[in-house]
Design a protein around this motif. Structure first.
Motif, PDB file in Angstrom:
ATOM      1  N   ASP A  44       7.540  11.395  -9.792  1.00  0.00           N
ATOM      2  CA  ASP A  44       6.234  11.709 -10.372  1.00  0.00           C
ATOM      3  C   ASP A  44       5.252  12.080  -9.269  1.00  0.00           C
ATOM      4  O   ASP A  44       4.485  13.022  -9.391  1.00  0.00           O
ATOM      5  N   TYR A  45       5.304  11.330  -8.176  1.00  0.00           N
ATOM      6  CA  TYR A  45       4.389  11.627  -7.064  1.00  0.00           C
ATOM      7  C   TYR A  45       4.642  13.029  -6.509  1.00  0.00           C
ATOM      8  O   TYR A  45       3.705  13.769  -6.194  1.00  0.00           O
ATOM      9  N   LEU A  46       5.913  13.398  -6.430  1.00  0.00           N
ATOM     10  CA  LEU A  46       6.261  14.689  -5.837  1.00  0.00           C
ATOM     11  C   LEU A  46       5.845  15.877  -6.718  1.00  0.00           C
ATOM     12  O   LEU A  46       5.859  17.019  -6.272  1.00  0.00           O
ATOM     13  N   ARG A  47       5.482  15.589  -7.966  1.00  0.00           N
ATOM     14  CA  ARG A  47       4.991  16.665  -8.852  1.00  0.00           C
ATOM     15  C   ARG A  47       3.516  16.972  -8.612  1.00  0.00           C
ATOM     16  O   ARG A  47       2.972  17.921  -9.161  1.00  0.00           O
ATOM     17  N   ILE A  48       2.850  16.124  -7.815  1.00  0.00           N
ATOM     18  CA  ILE A  48       1.408  16.286  -7.591  1.00  0.00           C
ATOM     19  C   ILE A  48       1.188  17.042  -6.281  1.00  0.00           C
ATOM     20  O   ILE A  48       1.774  16.686  -5.250  1.00  0.00           O
ATOM     21  N   HIS A  49       0.352  18.079  -6.329  1.00  0.00           N
ATOM     22  CA  HIS A  49       0.080  18.855  -5.119  1.00  0.00           C
ATOM     23  C   HIS A  49      -1.429  19.082  -4.989  1.00  0.00           C
ATOM     24  O   HIS A  49      -2.105  19.314  -5.995  1.00  0.00           O
ATOM     25  N   PRO A  50      -1.946  19.077  -3.746  1.00  0.00           N
ATOM     26  CA  PRO A  50      -3.394  19.173  -3.559  1.00  0.00           C
ATOM     27  C   PRO A  50      -3.992  20.503  -4.028  1.00  0.00           C
ATOM     28  O   PRO A  50      -5.166  20.561  -4.388  1.00  0.00           O
ATOM     29  N   ASP A  51      -3.178  21.568  -4.044  1.00  0.00           N
ATOM     30  CA  ASP A  51      -3.712  22.887  -4.397  1.00  0.00           C
ATOM     31  C   ASP A  51      -3.609  23.191  -5.896  1.00  0.00           C
ATOM     32  O   ASP A  51      -3.922  24.283  -6.341  1.00  0.00           O
ATOM     33  N   ARG A  52      -3.149  22.209  -6.684  1.00  0.00           N
ATOM     34  CA  ARG A  52      -3.054  22.405  -8.135  1.00  0.00           C
ATOM     35  C   ARG A  52      -3.574  21.158  -8.836  1.00  0.00           C
ATOM     36  O   ARG A  52      -3.629  20.092  -8.243  1.00  0.00           O
ATOM     37  N   ARG A  53      -3.937  21.310 -10.101  1.00  0.00           N
ATOM     38  CA  ARG A  53      -4.353  20.160 -10.901  1.00  0.00           C
ATOM     39  C   ARG A  53      -3.529  20.098 -12.173  1.00  0.00           C
ATOM     40  O   ARG A  53      -2.952  21.104 -12.575  1.00  0.00           O
ATOM     41  N   GLY A  54      -3.517  18.924 -12.811  1.00  0.00           N
ATOM     42  CA  GLY A  54      -2.957  18.839 -14.153  1.00  0.00           C
ATOM     43  C   GLY A  54      -1.469  18.587 -14.206  1.00  0.00           C
ATOM     44  O   GLY A  54      -0.809  18.960 -15.168  1.00  0.00           O
ATOM     45  N   SER A  55      -0.888  17.911 -13.210  1.00  0.00           N
ATOM     46  CA  SER A  55       0.536  17.580 -13.266  1.00  0.00           C
ATOM     47  C   SER A  55       0.819  16.626 -14.428  1.00  0.00           C
ATOM     48  O   SER A  55       1.913  16.584 -14.953  1.00  0.00           O
ATOM     49  N   GLY A  56      -0.187  15.839 -14.819  1.00  0.00           N
ATOM     50  CA  GLY A  56       0.006  14.839 -15.867  1.00  0.00           C
ATOM     51  C   GLY A  56       0.799  13.633 -15.398  1.00  0.00           C
ATOM     52  O   GLY A  56       1.102  12.733 -16.175  1.00  0.00           O
ATOM     53  N   ALA A  57       1.151  13.599 -14.119  1.00  0.00           N
ATOM     54  CA  ALA A  57       1.940  12.473 -13.593  1.00  0.00           C
ATOM     55  C   ALA A  57       1.117  11.189 -13.644  1.00  0.00           C
ATOM     56  O   ALA A  57      -0.085  11.199 -13.381  1.00  0.00           O
ATOM     57  N   VAL A  58       1.778  10.105 -14.025  1.00  0.00           N
ATOM     58  CA  VAL A  58       1.162   8.775 -13.966  1.00  0.00           C
ATOM     59  C   VAL A  58       2.158   7.864 -13.261  1.00  0.00           C
ATOM     60  O   VAL A  58       3.297   7.736 -13.715  1.00  0.00           O
ATOM     61  N   LEU A  59       1.739   7.271 -12.165  1.00  0.00           N
ATOM     62  CA  LEU A  59       2.682   6.479 -11.375  1.00  0.00           C
ATOM     63  C   LEU A  59       2.894   5.080 -11.935  1.00  0.00           C
ATOM     64  O   LEU A  59       2.044   4.557 -12.659  1.00  0.00           O
ATOM     65  N   ASP A  60       4.038   4.485 -11.578  1.00  0.00           N
ATOM     66  CA  ASP A  60       4.397   3.146 -12.062  1.00  0.00           C
ATOM     67  C   ASP A  60       3.570   2.070 -11.361  1.00  0.00           C
ATOM     68  O   ASP A  60       3.156   2.252 -10.213  1.00  0.00           O
ATOM     69  N   ASP A  61       3.416   0.925 -12.045  1.00  0.00           N
ATOM     70  CA  ASP A  61       2.837  -0.258 -11.388  1.00  0.00           C
ATOM     71  C   ASP A  61       3.601  -0.504 -10.097  1.00  0.00           C
ATOM     72  O   ASP A  61       4.833  -0.432 -10.083  1.00  0.00           O
ATOM     73  N   GLY A  62       2.881  -0.813  -9.047  1.00  0.00           N
ATOM     74  CA  GLY A  62       3.546  -1.168  -7.794  1.00  0.00           C
ATOM     75  C   GLY A  62       3.849   0.024  -6.902  1.00  0.00           C
ATOM     76  O   GLY A  62       4.285  -0.160  -5.768  1.00  0.00           O
ATOM     77  N   ALA A  63       3.609   1.241  -7.417  1.00  0.00           N
ATOM     78  CA  ALA A  63       3.809   2.416  -6.551  1.00  0.00           C
ATOM     79  C   ALA A  63       2.800   2.330  -5.403  1.00  0.00           C
ATOM     80  O   ALA A  63       1.627   2.035  -5.631  1.00  0.00           O
ATOM     81  N   MET A  64       3.272   2.560  -4.186  1.00  0.00           N
ATOM     82  CA  MET A  64       2.375   2.472  -3.030  1.00  0.00           C
ATOM     83  C   MET A  64       2.484   3.736  -2.187  1.00  0.00           C
ATOM     84  O   MET A  64       3.587   4.199  -1.899  1.00  0.00           O
ATOM     85  N   ILE A  65       1.322   4.278  -1.838  1.00  0.00           N
ATOM     86  CA  ILE A  65       1.299   5.458  -0.978  1.00  0.00           C
ATOM     87  C   ILE A  65       0.525   5.109   0.287  1.00  0.00           C
ATOM     88  O   ILE A  65      -0.602   4.618   0.217  1.00  0.00           O
TER      89      ILE A  65
END
Ligand code: HEC
Length: 175
Positions: free
Chosen positions: A72-93
């Motif tokens: 899910d994280y890898l679907r998110i990119h700074p140059d785009r919006r609207g991936s709709g990704a929601v990360l799991d509890d405990g995900a840490m970046i």
């Protein structure tokens, strides 16, 4: 008997709550559990293949990911919006901020707390730490928890779970 003992405990807990202690204790437990993981962040997966330029400073950065939901994280990119990704509890970046010589200067961290932890901002917990994972103090405030100073840019990305993600060019699959 048993009931009386539990009832007594509940009363003590309620009294502590009124004194503000239970809120403090719960927050402390969340902070400690997350910081424990930050201290071992180099056992997590490094997501970016090589350091790349931050959009908000002169520094170069590297990004690490721990916990579930890396796809899910890898679907998110700074140059785009609207991936709709929601990360799991405990995900840490963990975002390493690098000095000019490539050494790690500090870490900025986000960790997905349990539902309700931070309803203002996707239940994210924040921290700024030294390279060993010890939180730093800024203007008298230890940089851990619901750091409202961090919301400004991240709150702009509600359709990407308040994250920017990593540019495609810095990901392994990129040629
Ligand atoms: C001025 C805008 C801004 C503020 C304020 C800000 N961030 Fe960020 N953050 C970004 C941007 C842009 C990125 C994408 C990486 C980059 O370009 O450096 C990012 C990425 C991150 C990441 C990697 C996760 C992701 O979004 O993919 C973490 C962790 C992070 N920030 C933590 C923090 C913390 C902790 C604070 C508060 C101390 C904070 N940020 C405040 C703009 C900001």
């Amino acid at each position: 008997m048993l009931y009386r003992r539990f009832a007594h405990r509940a009363l003590v807990a309620a009294a502590l709550c009124l004194a503000g202690a239970c809120v403090g204790d719960a927050t402390h437990a969340v902070d400690e559990a997350a910081l424990e993981r930050v201290r071992a962040y180099d056992t997590m997966a490094r997501v970016s293949t090589a350091p790349y330029a931050s959009a908000i400073s002169e520094a170069r950065i590297s990004v690490w990911f721990g916990g579930g939901g890396v796809d899910d994280y890898l679907r998110i990119h700074p140059d785009r919006r609207g991936s709709g990704a929601v990360l799991d509890d405990g995900a840490m970046i963990v975002r390493e901020v690098l000095a000019a010589d490539g050494s790690v200067e500090r870490l900025t961290v986000m960790c997905k707390g349990p539902a309700g932890y931070n309803p203002d901002l996707g239940d994210w917990w924040y921290a700024v730490t030294d390279p060993a994972g010890e939180p730093i103090e800024l203007e008298g405030e230890l940089q851990v928890g619901r750091l409202t100073g961090c919301y400004a840019c991240h709150e702009d990305r509600p359709d990407d779970d308040f994250l920017f993600g990593v540019p495609e060019a810095a990901l392994p699959s990129h040629p």
